[in-house]
Design a protein around this motif. Structure first.
Motif, short mmCIF file in Angstrom:
data_model
loop_
_atom_site.label_atom_id
_atom_site.label_comp_id
_atom_site.label_asym_id
_atom_site.label_seq_id
_atom_site.Cartn_x
_atom_site.Cartn_y
_atom_site.Cartn_z
N SER A 55 72.96 120.91 82.62
CA SER A 55 74.02 120.16 81.95
C SER A 55 75.30 120.99 81.88
O SER A 55 76.40 120.48 82.14
N MET A 56 75.18 122.25 81.54
CA MET A 56 76.36 123.12 81.45
C MET A 56 76.99 123.35 82.83
O MET A 56 78.21 123.42 82.95
N GLY A 60 84.79 135.15 80.01
CA GLY A 60 84.24 136.47 79.71
C GLY A 60 84.21 137.44 80.88
O GLY A 60 84.30 138.65 80.69
N TYR A 61 84.08 136.91 82.10
CA TYR A 61 83.88 137.78 83.26
C TYR A 61 84.86 137.52 84.40
O TYR A 61 84.79 138.18 85.43
N ASP A 62 85.74 136.57 84.24
CA ASP A 62 86.68 136.19 85.30
C ASP A 62 85.93 135.89 86.60
O ASP A 62 86.31 136.34 87.69
N ALA A 63 84.83 135.14 86.46
CA ALA A 63 84.01 134.75 87.61
C ALA A 63 83.39 133.39 87.32
O ALA A 63 83.37 132.94 86.17
N THR A 64 82.92 132.73 88.36
CA THR A 64 82.23 131.45 88.20
C THR A 64 80.77 131.61 88.61
O THR A 64 80.39 132.63 89.19
N TYR A 65 79.99 130.59 88.34
CA TYR A 65 78.58 130.62 88.72
C TYR A 65 78.43 130.68 90.24
O TYR A 65 77.58 131.40 90.74
N ASP A 66 79.25 129.94 90.96
CA ASP A 66 79.21 129.99 92.43
C ASP A 66 79.53 131.40 92.94
O ASP A 66 78.91 131.88 93.89
N LEU A 76 76.48 133.48 92.37
CA LEU A 76 75.44 133.20 93.36
C LEU A 76 75.75 133.81 94.72
O LEU A 76 74.85 134.31 95.40
N SER A 77 77.01 133.78 95.11
CA SER A 77 77.38 134.31 96.42
C SER A 77 77.56 135.82 96.40
O SER A 77 77.52 136.47 97.45
N GLY A 78 77.77 136.38 95.21
CA GLY A 78 77.95 137.83 95.11
C GLY A 78 79.36 138.28 95.46
O GLY A 78 79.60 139.47 95.64
N MET A 79 80.28 137.33 95.59
CA MET A 79 81.68 137.69 95.86
C MET A 79 82.61 136.70 95.20
O MET A 79 82.24 135.57 94.95
N LEU A 109 79.55 126.11 81.95
CA LEU A 109 79.08 127.46 82.29
C LEU A 109 80.21 128.24 82.96
O LEU A 109 80.48 129.39 82.61
N ASP A 110 80.88 127.60 83.92
CA ASP A 110 82.00 128.27 84.59
C ASP A 110 83.11 128.62 83.60
O ASP A 110 83.71 129.69 83.70
N PHE A 111 83.37 127.73 82.65
CA PHE A 111 84.40 128.01 81.64
C PHE A 111 84.06 129.29 80.88
O PHE A 111 84.91 130.18 80.72
#
Length: 110
Positions: A59-60, A73-79, A82-85, A66-68
């Motif tokens: 759901s998130m 907090g980390y200046d990154a997204t879930y994608d 997952l990709s590592g970059m 989740l991306d928000f």
């Protein structure tokens, strides 16, 4: 924080959880779990908790929450996780950094 910080924190949290997690239940949660257990008749009530975590996670992800939180907090997204970059690394955007200064200066150069 960075993508690397996110990866480290996820790995640390994963190791900290271990195989089992003791969770205390308040009255409302216990009542809802009891209702779901009666209605769905799982082999083990733990299965309902597993499903609940999967549903909350999905759901998130679907709603972008989740991306928000990750971006905040980390200046990154879930994608990106997952990709590592990062997106810039994926698209090559960091290969041609923009010059610092006034971007309007270029319009007068020939």
């Amino acid at each position: 924080m960075t993508l690397e910080d996110l990866q480290d924190d996820v790995e640390d949290q994963y190791a900290e959880f271990g195989e089992e997690l003791a969770v205390s239940l308040d009255g409302e949660t216990r009542n809802e779990l009891a209702m779901l257990s009666v209605a769905l008749d799982p082999e083990d009530p733990d299965e309902l908790v597993h499903r609940a975590v999967h549903m909350l996670f999905q759901s998130m992800v679907d709603r972008g929450q989740l991306d928000f939180h990750l971006r905040s907090g980390y200046d990154a997204t879930y994608d990106e996780y997952l990709s590592g970059m990062t997106f810039d690394e994926m698209t090559g955007g960091n290969q041609f950094p923009q010059q610092q200064g006034d971007p309007d200066d270029r319009r007068y150069q020939f």
